[in-house]
Design an enzyme around this catalytic site. Structure first.
Site, PDB file in Angstrom:
ATOM      1  N   GLN A  30      -9.619   1.933   0.608  1.00 26.82           N
ATOM      2  CA  GLN A  30      -8.885   2.459  -0.535  1.00 26.82           C
ATOM      3  C   GLN A  30      -9.460   2.014  -1.874  1.00 26.82           C
ATOM      4  OE1 GLN A  30      -4.880   1.266   1.403  1.00 26.82           O
ATOM      5  NE2 GLN A  30      -4.402   3.036   0.158  1.00 26.82           N
ATOM      6  N   ARG A  87      -4.775 -10.469  -1.113  1.00 28.30           N
ATOM      7  CA  ARG A  87      -4.898  -9.982   0.266  1.00 28.30           C
ATOM      8  C   ARG A  87      -5.799  -8.755   0.266  1.00 28.30           C
ATOM      9  NH1 ARG A  87      -1.248  -5.983   3.446  1.00 28.30           N
ATOM     10  NH2 ARG A  87      -2.405  -6.012   5.378  1.00 28.30           N
ATOM     11  N   HIS A 133      -7.781  -2.590   8.674  1.00 31.85           N
ATOM     12  CA  HIS A 133      -6.834  -1.772   7.910  1.00 31.85           C
ATOM     13  C   HIS A 133      -7.244  -0.302   8.096  1.00 31.85           C
ATOM     14  CE1 HIS A 133      -3.824  -1.990   4.374  1.00 31.85           C
ATOM     15  NE2 HIS A 133      -3.924  -0.729   4.703  1.00 31.85           N
ATOM     16  N   ASN A 179      -3.361  -4.374  10.235  1.00 35.28           N
ATOM     17  CA  ASN A 179      -2.399  -3.928   9.242  1.00 35.28           C
ATOM     18  C   ASN A 179      -1.659  -2.705   9.769  1.00 35.28           C
ATOM     19  OD1 ASN A 179      -1.332  -3.614   6.342  1.00 35.28           O
ATOM     20  ND2 ASN A 179      -2.100  -1.580   6.836  1.00 35.28           N
ATOM     21  N   GLU A 180      -0.355  -2.773   9.840  1.00 31.90           N
ATOM     22  CA  GLU A 180       0.480  -1.636  10.236  1.00 31.90           C
ATOM     23  C   GLU A 180      -0.088  -0.883  11.433  1.00 31.90           C
ATOM     24  OE1 GLU A 180       1.523   0.939   6.998  1.00 31.90           O
ATOM     25  OE2 GLU A 180       2.689  -0.611   5.995  1.00 31.90           O
ATOM     26  N   ASN A 321       5.272  -5.401   5.866  1.00 31.69           N
ATOM     27  CA  ASN A 321       5.071  -4.367   4.850  1.00 31.69           C
ATOM     28  C   ASN A 321       6.321  -3.497   4.844  1.00 31.69           C
ATOM     29  OD1 ASN A 321       2.454  -5.248   4.640  1.00 31.69           O
ATOM     30  ND2 ASN A 321       1.496  -3.340   5.288  1.00 31.69           N
ATOM     31  N   TYR A 323       8.847  -0.700   2.264  1.00 26.55           N
ATOM     32  CA  TYR A 323       8.929   0.040   1.005  1.00 26.55           C
ATOM     33  C   TYR A 323      10.305   0.617   0.697  1.00 26.55           C
ATOM     34  CZ  TYR A 323       3.855  -0.284   0.585  1.00 26.55           C
ATOM     35  OH  TYR A 323       2.582  -0.772   0.446  1.00 26.55           O
ATOM     36  N   GLU A 391       3.101  -6.520   1.845  1.00 19.99           N
ATOM     37  CA  GLU A 391       3.027  -5.307   0.991  1.00 19.99           C
ATOM     38  C   GLU A 391       4.421  -4.865   0.594  1.00 19.99           C
ATOM     39  OE1 GLU A 391       1.031  -1.699   2.247  1.00 19.99           O
ATOM     40  OE2 GLU A 391      -0.593  -2.881   3.116  1.00 19.99           O
ATOM     41  N   TRP A 439       2.049  -4.146  -3.507  1.00 16.58           N
ATOM     42  CA  TRP A 439       1.111  -3.046  -3.329  1.00 16.58           C
ATOM     43  C   TRP A 439       1.217  -2.189  -4.565  1.00 16.58           C
ATOM     44  CZ3 TRP A 439      -2.612  -2.380   0.275  1.00 16.58           C
ATOM     45  CH2 TRP A 439      -3.323  -1.182   0.197  1.00 16.58           C
ATOM     46  N   GLU A 446      -5.105   6.782  -1.958  1.00 15.60           N
ATOM     47  CA  GLU A 446      -3.960   6.669  -1.061  1.00 15.60           C
ATOM     48  C   GLU A 446      -4.149   7.587   0.161  1.00 15.60           C
ATOM     49  OE1 GLU A 446      -1.525   4.678  -0.638  1.00 15.60           O
ATOM     50  OE2 GLU A 446      -0.019   5.836   0.451  1.00 15.60           O
ATOM     51  N   TRP A 447      -5.188   7.326   0.927  1.00 16.06           N
ATOM     52  CA  TRP A 447      -5.432   8.023   2.200  1.00 16.06           C
ATOM     53  C   TRP A 447      -5.337   9.549   2.041  1.00 16.06           C
ATOM     54  CZ3 TRP A 447      -7.546   4.222   4.839  1.00 16.06           C
ATOM     55  CH2 TRP A 447      -7.063   2.936   4.704  1.00 16.06           C
TER      56      TRP A 447
HETATM   57  C1  NOJ Z   1       0.960   0.783   3.623  1.00 18.69           C
HETATM   58  C2  NOJ Z   1      -0.513   0.756   3.873  1.00 18.69           C
HETATM   59  O1  NOJ Z   1      -0.881  -0.451   4.480  1.00 18.69           O
HETATM   60  C3  NOJ Z   1      -1.327   1.006   2.620  1.00 18.69           C
HETATM   61  O2  NOJ Z   1      -2.659   1.211   2.997  1.00 18.69           O
HETATM   62  C4  NOJ Z   1      -0.746   2.161   1.840  1.00 18.69           C
HETATM   63  O3  NOJ Z   1      -1.536   2.523   0.760  1.00 18.69           O
HETATM   64  C5  NOJ Z   1       0.652   1.790   1.400  1.00 18.69           C
HETATM   65  N1  NOJ Z   1       1.463   1.581   2.574  1.00 18.69           N
HETATM   66  C6  NOJ Z   1       1.348   2.839   0.529  1.00 18.69           C
HETATM   67  O4  NOJ Z   1       1.550   3.998   1.239  1.00 18.69           O
END
Ligand code: NOJ
Length: 490
Positions: A30, A87, A133, A179-180, A321, A323, A391, A439, A446-447
């Site tokens: 990213q 991180r 990740h 990660n996740e 993590n 949100y 995160e 984060w 963002e992917w």
């Molecule tokens: C979790 C992910 O680990 C991260 O790569 C992503 O950008 C954020 N969430 C926000 O969507």
């Protein structure tokens, strides 16, 4: 100044331990850019983002934020934000371009991470390093289907992990294996909207089976996490004196109708499908939750006795993590074959018409600090391991140019204020929380959402080669609130 910035509750002053780590989290794909420079091999995300139609704004991560080139400036900027830690993730294919156990090492990749780690330490910042990740080397995907093939994947991942411990472990004391892992498999193999882009949905993906592959990949992640942790503990820990764990995703689920027992059960089931799927084997019962086995039967792999022993207790901490929060309603009909949520419906409002929170610039994300407080207690009460917040953060609507209004990001400040206050309150109530990584440091790639979703406390001008950085107010809010107010001072 926003109302949040003024409201530093006096009763929370100094509640966080002196050695509490705080800072920002990022991921190699990213932020780094330099996607094919200095010997780096391709990852599945490099391939995916060069496939037309896969990324919302048609962008690629070729340059991203250029942190590969600008790491010194970035460390200096982070330092000016008052952080104590950073991180970041290592790009596997930058270190071993083809990824495999017998493939060659790219010393220039190693050098980059050595430089970054040294720069952090010289500036007094503690590195927290994630091995994986989401950026599996593309070659391993092509050779044997990546994580779908646990037998072939295992030695490759373990060689990569061991190499990282050998080369960086003299200075890195906080390791995160995955990660996740849940989002990697849910988005990549169930929905098919992330790399490697597999699912049952033929309008989207040519190959895949959402009803089985999702769980197979998760199983590979859990078991190889545990094997990597064992290597660290057996071969490195005594000498290097670090710790190793995993970071799990997980939002909170609230019942849609708080008086309906079926919604209350459905909300708990949703939490188990999302979180306990990974956390129960690692921190809890040592096996997948019963409600998952009941719904999924043999589509959910089984741990061998050896795997069970290895997996249980394999993480020194719970990397969290999180949100947002959703309302959850039970479904009366049997679960769909491709369901991964526990046969529930996720909603933005409850039966009283109350919203789960103010809308951000990202469709799934709304500010919901109360749910965060409940999540911290749910995880603590179920597993009783120290929690590292790895995160947490938000986008905000309308952040398209670095205007005064955008840089004075009160929406993000309110988000951080609400969540960090919940964290501090949970600590005051006895929950063992040892870090907060927001984060994220700068806006980044963002992917599949490309550059459109800006999570940074620093605005980045992606149009220019320089990728100029503009601090937002939230960076200074966190510096003052966490750094000056909540952490105990000498
Ligand atoms: C979790 C992910 O680990 C991260 O790569 C992503 O950008 C954020 N969430 C926000 O969507």
């Amino acid at each position: 100044m926003s109302s949040a910035a003024r409201d530093f509750l006096a009763k929370l002053k100094g509640v966080l331990r002196k050695d509490f780590h705080w800072g920002y989290a990022t991921a190699a794909s990213q932020v780094e850019g330099a996607w094919d420079s200095d010997g780096k091999g391709l990852s599945i995300w490099d391939k995916f983002c060069h496939t037309p139609g896969k990324v919302k704004d048609g962008s690629t991560n070729e340059d991203a934020v250029r942190s590969y080139d600008l790491y010194k400036e970035d460390v200096a900027l982070m330092k000016s934000y008052g952080v104590t830690a950073y991180r970041f993730s290592l790009s596997w294919s930058r270190i071993i371009p083809l990824g495999g156990a017998d493939d060659s090492v790219n010393e220039r990749g190693i050098q980059y991470y050595n430089n970054l780690i040294d720069e952090l330490i010289t500036n007094g910042l503690t590195p927290f390093v994630t091995l994986f990740h989401w950026d599996t080397p593309q070659e391993l995907e092509e050779r044997y289907g990546g994580m779908l093939n646990q037998e072939k994947y295992t030695p490759d991942f373990l060689r990569y992990a061991r190499l990282c411990f050998e080369r960086f472990g003299d200075r890195v004391k906080h390791w995160i294996t995955y990660n996740e892992p849940g989002v990697y498999t849910l988005a990549g193999y169930a929905a098919g909207v992330h790399a490697p882009g597999r699912s049952s949905f033929r309008d989207r993906n040519e190959e895949g089976d959402s009803s089985t592959e999702t769980f197979i990949v998760a199983h590979t992640e859990i078991v190889t996490h545990a094997r990597a942790a064992k290597i660290y503990r057996d071969e490195f820990k005594t000498k290097q004196r670090g710790e190793i764990g995993i970071t799990l995703h997980g939002n909170y689920s609230e019942p849609w109708d708080a008086d309906d027992p079926e919604d209350i059960t459905a909300a708990e089931r949703a939490r188990q499908f999302e979180i306990a799927w990974f956390a129960d084997p690692i921190y809890g019962s040592g096996d997948y939750p019963t409600c998952m086995r009941e719904q999924l039967g043999n589509r959910l792999p089984s741990f061998t006795d050896e795997e069970k022993m290895l997996v249980k207790g394999s993480s020194d901490f719970y990397g969290m993590n999180t949100y947002t929060t959703f309302f959850v309603k039970h479904r009366s009909e049997p679960a769909d074959i491709n369901d991964h949520l526990g046969n529930i419906e996720k909603l933005d409002t409850n039966n009283k018409g109350e919203s789960r929170g103010p809308e951000s610039g990202t469709y799934w994300l709304r500010t919901a600090p109360k749910g965060f407080g409940k999540l911290l207690r749910w995880v603590w009460n179920r597993y009783h391991v120290p929690i590292y917040m790895t995160e947490n953060g938000t986008t905000a609507k309308g952040e398209t140019a670095p205007t005064d209004e955008v840089l004075n990001d009160t929406f993000r400040i309110d988000f951080f204020h609400g969540y960090v206050r919940e964290l501090a309150q949970a600590v005051q109530d006895g929950v063992d929380i040892r870090s907060y990584f927001a984060w994220t440091f700068t806006d980044n790639w963002e992917w599949a959402a490309g550059f459109s979703d800006r999570f940074g406390v620093t605005f980045v001008d992606f149009e220019t080669r320089e990728k100029k950085r503009y601090p937002k107010r939230s960076a200074y809010f966190l510096r003052d609130y966490i750094g000056q107010h909540l952490i105990a001072q000498d």
